[in-house]
Write an enzyme that holds these catalytic residues in place. Structure first.
Site, short mmCIF file in Angstrom:
data_model
loop_
_atom_site.label_atom_id
_atom_site.label_comp_id
_atom_site.label_asym_id
_atom_site.label_seq_id
_atom_site.Cartn_x
_atom_site.Cartn_y
_atom_site.Cartn_z
N GLU A 114 -55.21 -36.79 51.20
CA GLU A 114 -54.07 -36.91 50.26
C GLU A 114 -54.42 -37.88 49.13
OE1 GLU A 114 -50.15 -37.58 51.93
OE2 GLU A 114 -50.80 -36.82 53.86
N ASP A 159 -39.92 -28.61 50.14
CA ASP A 159 -41.31 -28.15 50.33
C ASP A 159 -41.52 -26.67 49.97
OD1 ASP A 159 -41.83 -30.68 51.42
OD2 ASP A 159 -41.33 -30.01 53.44
N ASN A 187 -44.74 -32.98 44.45
CA ASN A 187 -44.61 -33.65 45.76
C ASN A 187 -45.91 -33.46 46.53
OD1 ASN A 187 -43.25 -34.83 48.09
ND2 ASN A 187 -43.13 -32.75 48.92
N GLY A 199 -46.50 -46.39 50.98
CA GLY A 199 -46.96 -46.34 49.59
C GLY A 199 -48.46 -46.21 49.44
N SER A 200 -49.15 -45.70 50.47
CA SER A 200 -50.61 -45.59 50.32
C SER A 200 -50.98 -44.54 49.26
CB SER A 200 -51.29 -45.30 51.66
OG SER A 200 -50.99 -44.01 52.12
N ASN A 201 -50.20 -43.48 49.14
CA ASN A 201 -50.45 -42.52 48.06
C ASN A 201 -50.12 -43.12 46.70
OD1 ASN A 201 -51.30 -39.69 48.95
ND2 ASN A 201 -49.72 -40.19 50.45
N LEU A 221 -38.26 -39.28 51.21
CA LEU A 221 -37.65 -38.33 52.14
C LEU A 221 -36.33 -37.76 51.64
CD1 LEU A 221 -38.30 -39.89 55.66
CD2 LEU A 221 -39.53 -38.08 54.47
N HIS A 224 -47.32 -33.14 50.42
CA HIS A 224 -46.85 -32.86 51.78
C HIS A 224 -48.06 -32.77 52.71
CE1 HIS A 224 -44.07 -31.41 54.84
NE2 HIS A 224 -45.01 -30.55 55.20
N ILE A 273 -34.21 -34.75 46.20
CA ILE A 273 -33.97 -35.00 44.78
C ILE A 273 -32.78 -34.13 44.36
CG2 ILE A 273 -34.97 -34.80 42.45
CD1 ILE A 273 -36.26 -36.95 44.20
C1 GRF Z 1 -47.61 -38.80 53.21
O1 GRF Z 1 -48.11 -38.24 54.38
C2 GRF Z 1 -47.08 -37.73 52.29
O2 GRF Z 1 -47.75 -36.52 52.41
C3 GRF Z 1 -45.66 -37.57 52.78
O3 GRF Z 1 -45.24 -38.87 53.10
C4 GRF Z 1 -46.37 -39.65 53.46
C5 GRF Z 1 -46.36 -40.89 52.62
O4 GRF Z 1 -47.33 -41.80 53.02
N1 GRF Z 1 -44.83 -36.92 51.78
P1 GRF Z 1 -47.62 -43.10 52.15
O5 GRF Z 1 -46.29 -43.87 52.04
O6 GRF Z 1 -48.11 -42.65 50.82
O7 GRF Z 1 -48.63 -43.88 52.92
#
Ligand code: GRF
Length: 190
Positions: free
Chosen positions: A176, A147, A104, A12-14, A87, A106, A90
């Protein structure tokens, strides 16, 4: 106020980068909720920490998975749906119901190193095996294929001598965290 729904089943870092951008006012929207398939994901802890509602939706059975996503989205009424480390595919019916409203992130420069099976460190391993000089990340609209939707924005990252999949993943992930919130702001802010 516009509403965002985030799908995330990883660390969940994004998702955190989105939360931080919303809290700073860089994204002018509220996060209506997080949808996850994994109750113990880091993303869930981050949601709990920020009092963001969470819906845990098991991946199977397929029919129930699809039905529950529809039900949850119709309750939350999102203006934009963001897949940030989700992953499971959808359902097509969801993609059709929210045209041009699902994005999304990627970790490669699509169309390179995308599609089914290209996730996590596998993406970066493939980049290194192909001796690419640069890689990066892509934000794109979601369609019925993995993708494959229209690309909205990309950020390039160099591949450096001695890189491992892990070091490359870290360099890409840092970008990202900037790219995704900036795309969301562009799409959502007045
Ligand atoms: C990221 O690399 C994103 O591009 C991919 O899954 C990863 C998720 O990382 N779709 P995080 O859970 O946001 O750290």
């Amino acid at each position: 106020m516009k509403k965002l729904v985030v799908f995330a089943s990883g660390s969940g870092s994004n998702f955190q980068a989105i939360i931080d951008s919303v809290n700073r006012g860089d994204i002018q929207a509220q996060i209506a909720g997080l949808i996850t398939t994994k109750p113990h994901a880091g993303a869930v802890q981050r949601a709990n920490h920020h009092q963001i509602p969470v819906a845990v939706i098991p991946e199977t059975p397929e029919g129930l998975y699809t039905k529950t996503i529809h039900k949850q989205l119709s309750a939350w009424q999102p203006d934009l749906i963001i897949l940030a480390g989700f992953l499971k595919k959808i359902p097509d019916s969801v993609v059709r119901l929210y045209p041009d409203s699902i994005i999304n992130i990627h970790p490669s420069l699509l169309p390179k190193f995308g599609g089914k099976g290209f996730f996590g460190l596998r993406v970066h391993q493939a980049v290194l095996q192909a001796s690419e000089k640069e890689t990066g990340c892509t934000v794109h609209y979601v369609n019925e294929r993995y993708d494959d939707g229209t690309i909205i924005a990309q950020k390039k990252v160099p591949v450096l001598p001695g890189d491992t999949p892990e070091t490359l993943a870290g360099r890409v992930l840092a970008q990202e965290h900037k790219l995704l919130p900036s795309v969301i702001a562009n799409l959502i802010n007045p």
